[in-house]
Design an enzyme around this catalytic site. Sequence first.
Site, mmCIF file in Angstrom:
data_model
loop_
_atom_site.group_PDB
_atom_site.id
_atom_site.type_symbol
_atom_site.label_atom_id
_atom_site.label_comp_id
_atom_site.label_asym_id
_atom_site.label_seq_id
_atom_site.Cartn_x
_atom_site.Cartn_y
_atom_site.Cartn_z
ATOM 1 N N ASP A 160 2.592 -5.405 8.874
ATOM 2 C CA ASP A 160 3.559 -4.803 7.907
ATOM 3 C C ASP A 160 4.989 -4.493 8.355
ATOM 4 O O ASP A 160 5.165 -4.108 9.687
ATOM 5 C CB ASP A 160 2.704 -3.649 7.389
ATOM 6 C CG ASP A 160 3.216 -3.090 6.108
ATOM 7 O OD1 ASP A 160 4.047 -3.950 5.325
ATOM 8 O OD2 ASP A 160 3.106 -1.867 5.671
ATOM 9 N N ASN A 220 -1.323 -8.619 -3.180
ATOM 10 C CA ASN A 220 0.267 -9.308 -2.554
ATOM 11 C C ASN A 220 0.679 -10.156 -3.892
ATOM 12 O O ASN A 220 2.057 -10.379 -4.007
ATOM 13 C CB ASN A 220 0.421 -9.823 -1.430
ATOM 14 C CG ASN A 220 0.451 -8.630 -0.329
ATOM 15 O OD1 ASN A 220 0.124 -9.089 0.819
ATOM 16 N ND2 ASN A 220 0.888 -7.611 -0.734
HETATM 17 C C1 IPE Z 1 -0.766 -5.136 3.628
HETATM 18 O O1 IPE Z 1 0.621 -4.780 3.338
HETATM 19 C C2 IPE Z 1 -1.137 -6.400 3.155
HETATM 20 C C3 IPE Z 1 -0.490 -7.494 4.552
HETATM 21 C C4 IPE Z 1 0.093 -7.064 5.585
HETATM 22 C C5 IPE Z 1 -0.865 -8.786 4.353
HETATM 23 P P1 IPE Z 1 1.151 -4.350 1.989
HETATM 24 O O2 IPE Z 1 2.613 -3.978 2.377
HETATM 25 O O3 IPE Z 1 0.899 -5.281 0.824
HETATM 26 O O4 IPE Z 1 0.300 -2.920 1.667
HETATM 27 P P2 IPE Z 1 0.865 -1.655 0.917
HETATM 28 O O5 IPE Z 1 1.297 -2.027 -0.419
HETATM 29 O O6 IPE Z 1 1.960 -1.140 1.769
HETATM 30 O O7 IPE Z 1 -0.368 -1.157 0.852
HETATM 31 C C1 IPE Z 2 3.809 -7.382 5.251
HETATM 32 O O1 IPE Z 2 5.344 -6.970 5.001
HETATM 33 C C2 IPE Z 2 3.866 -8.808 4.993
HETATM 34 C C3 IPE Z 2 3.048 -9.097 3.747
HETATM 35 C C4 IPE Z 2 2.383 -8.270 3.072
HETATM 36 C C5 IPE Z 2 3.028 -10.362 3.208
HETATM 37 P P1 IPE Z 2 5.799 -6.465 3.680
HETATM 38 O O2 IPE Z 2 6.413 -7.527 3.076
HETATM 39 O O3 IPE Z 2 4.533 -5.560 3.276
HETATM 40 O O4 IPE Z 2 7.089 -5.662 4.266
HETATM 41 P P2 IPE Z 2 7.319 -4.234 3.682
HETATM 42 O O5 IPE Z 2 6.187 -3.360 3.806
HETATM 43 O O6 IPE Z 2 7.966 -4.312 2.317
HETATM 44 O O7 IPE Z 2 8.451 -3.466 4.729
HETATM 45 MG MG MG Z 3 4.434 -3.691 3.315
#
Ligand code: IPE
Ligand code: IPE
Ligand code: MG
Length: 241
Positions: free
Chosen positions: A19, A67
Amino acid sequence: MPKDADAKTNPAHVAIIMDGNGRWAQKRGRPRLFGHHAGARRVREIVKACPDLGVKYLTIFAFSTENWKRTQTEVAGLMSLFRKYLEREAQELFESGVCVRFIGDRIRLDDKLVTLMDDLELRTAGNDLVHLTVALNYGGRDEVTRAAKRLAYEIEQGRLTHDDVDAETLSKFLDTHVLPDPDLVIRTSGEARISNFLLWQSAYAEYEFIDTLWPDFTADEFAKVLASFGGRERRFGAVLT
Ligand code: IPE
Ligand code: IPE
Ligand code: MG
């Protein structure tokens, strides 16, 4: 081998919620996809570090069932990144002894991507140095629900009865049926939640929430997190004497 790596005490199955890509890009005034590309480069480094660190199974969360709620631009950009990544990395993964698997529901993924996933699984099926599992369109609740549905179908068809339904049988219908449960789940970026990742399998996993944003997570930091795991006492509900 990094000095704090110890194959004897390191966890055999590490799962990572990668993340922080979006915030990493935002901090640099760049679009979110720039962060996803930087994150993909980190995956390469972390996979490569696994054999020396005694990590036999690495499971990474690449795209959740939630997502899809992101903008069309981000979702399309991520799907294109996954395709390019698989095309670019397939040979290297195969040659370096990595067995690749995918978990999650493939139904919503485009055909070209699914073909690349199937091909890579087939091609690397004989490898055994590291088992890399990529969670793509994965959600723990979705996985358990799909498993329950298949179990119900087996009962309907008379191949199982309701008496056969126990934790072991249900596990066999999960996407992860060939994998051991994770010993350690790491989440980067400072968020202390599991966001629907490996809900069933992580019942007794240890958790590490670290502040580093995923694109900044180096193999050295990975080694340090694993080294700290060695000091934990895992009781699995029992009282150790
Ligand atoms: C979890 O991260 C999913 C992945 C790392 C692929 P998200 O960024 O989607 O999760 P939330 O929305 O912060 O819970
Ligand atoms: C994790 O990084 C990757 C995916 C969920 C695909 P994020 O895209 O959630 O990055 P933040 O949490 O918005 O910084
Ligand atoms: Mg995230």
